[in-house]
Write a protein that holds these residues in place. Sequence first.
Motif, mmCIF file in Angstrom:
data_model
loop_
_atom_site.group_PDB
_atom_site.id
_atom_site.type_symbol
_atom_site.label_atom_id
_atom_site.label_comp_id
_atom_site.label_asym_id
_atom_site.label_seq_id
_atom_site.Cartn_x
_atom_site.Cartn_y
_atom_site.Cartn_z
ATOM 1 N N VAL A 60 0.861 -1.194 0.000
ATOM 2 C CA VAL A 60 0.000 0.000 0.000
ATOM 3 C C VAL A 60 0.899 1.246 0.000
ATOM 4 N N PRO A 61 1.471 1.591 -1.160
ATOM 5 C CA PRO A 61 2.418 2.712 -1.215
ATOM 6 C C PRO A 61 1.849 4.039 -0.706
ATOM 7 N N SER A 62 0.580 4.297 -0.971
ATOM 8 C CA SER A 62 -0.003 5.569 -0.527
ATOM 9 C C SER A 62 -0.070 5.639 0.998
ATOM 10 N N LEU A 63 -0.329 4.516 1.648
ATOM 11 C CA LEU A 63 -0.361 4.489 3.112
ATOM 12 C C LEU A 63 1.040 4.700 3.674
ATOM 13 N N LYS A 64 2.045 4.084 3.037
ATOM 14 C CA LYS A 64 3.421 4.281 3.505
ATOM 15 C C LYS A 64 3.811 5.745 3.408
ATOM 16 N N HIS A 65 3.443 6.394 2.314
ATOM 17 C CA HIS A 65 3.741 7.816 2.143
ATOM 18 C C HIS A 65 3.073 8.638 3.253
ATOM 19 N N GLU A 66 1.833 8.328 3.553
ATOM 20 C CA GLU A 66 1.113 9.052 4.610
ATOM 21 C C GLU A 66 1.750 8.804 5.976
ATOM 22 N N VAL A 67 2.136 7.566 6.252
ATOM 23 C CA VAL A 67 2.803 7.236 7.523
ATOM 24 C C VAL A 67 4.125 7.987 7.624
ATOM 25 N N ASP A 68 4.917 8.008 6.538
ATOM 26 C CA ASP A 68 6.192 8.740 6.536
ATOM 27 C C ASP A 68 5.975 10.214 6.874
ATOM 28 N N TYR A 69 4.944 10.809 6.275
ATOM 29 C CA TYR A 69 4.637 12.214 6.525
ATOM 30 C C TYR A 69 4.328 12.457 8.006
ATOM 31 N N HIS A 70 3.465 11.627 8.571
ATOM 32 C CA HIS A 70 3.080 11.819 9.966
ATOM 33 C C HIS A 70 4.236 11.522 10.927
ATOM 34 N N MET A 71 5.029 10.507 10.623
ATOM 35 C CA MET A 71 6.174 10.197 11.481
ATOM 36 C C MET A 71 7.200 11.329 11.443
ATOM 37 N N SER A 72 7.368 11.959 10.289
ATOM 38 C CA SER A 72 8.283 13.095 10.193
ATOM 39 C C SER A 72 7.779 14.264 11.031
ATOM 40 N N SER A 73 6.477 14.493 11.025
ATOM 41 C CA SER A 73 5.890 15.560 11.850
ATOM 42 C C SER A 73 6.085 15.277 13.336
ATOM 43 N N ILE A 74 5.886 14.041 13.725
ATOM 44 C CA ILE A 74 6.091 13.645 15.128
ATOM 45 C C ILE A 74 7.566 13.798 15.492
ATOM 46 N N VAL A 79 11.873 16.219 18.597
ATOM 47 C CA VAL A 79 13.219 16.809 18.591
ATOM 48 C C VAL A 79 13.161 18.207 19.190
ATOM 49 N N ARG A 80 12.174 18.984 18.785
ATOM 50 C CA ARG A 80 12.022 20.342 19.317
ATOM 51 C C ARG A 80 11.862 20.324 20.837
ATOM 52 N N GLU A 81 10.961 19.477 21.336
ATOM 53 C CA GLU A 81 10.721 19.385 22.787
ATOM 54 C C GLU A 81 11.999 19.029 23.529
ATOM 55 N N ARG A 82 12.730 18.024 23.028
ATOM 56 C CA ARG A 82 13.947 17.576 23.712
ATOM 57 C C ARG A 82 15.039 18.647 23.678
ATOM 58 N N LEU A 83 15.205 19.332 22.544
ATOM 59 C CA LEU A 83 16.233 20.375 22.455
ATOM 60 C C LEU A 83 15.906 21.545 23.372
ATOM 61 N N GLU A 84 14.638 21.908 23.449
ATOM 62 C CA GLU A 84 14.241 23.001 24.343
ATOM 63 C C GLU A 84 14.423 22.601 25.801
#
Length: 115
Positions: A60-74, A79-84
């Motif tokens: 399901v390539p479209s689902l993988k693309h969507e998962v990649d997008y959301h995982m990148s946002s997370i 990273v922001r929280e930990r650096l701050e």
Amino acid sequence: MPLIDSNENRKKLSHIYNEVAKELFGFGTTMLKVSMNHQMITIQAKHRRSPRSSVLEGEVPSLKHEVDYHMSSIYKKKVRERLEQELGLDIEAVLRDYDPTTQWAITNVILVETE
């Protein structure tokens, strides 16, 4: 707060980035390079391919693309929280681009300008 470009600070930044990878994916990166220039921190990382990602990509390539997008946002959020929290950085933005084909990610952390 500005961050001084030093080996110690680059190691801290690498450690935090890699710890977020382990937390989200169960394993760290295969290559990681941190550079700092004025109010910008750039992290170049090569990630490991998750077996689940390979299966999704084939089925399901479209689902993988969507998962990649959301995982990148997370990833950016964590990273922001930990650096701050851990380094006391005053961050204006975290920008991340991830190429699922090669597993490369470039993350730019823009610090708030100090006068």
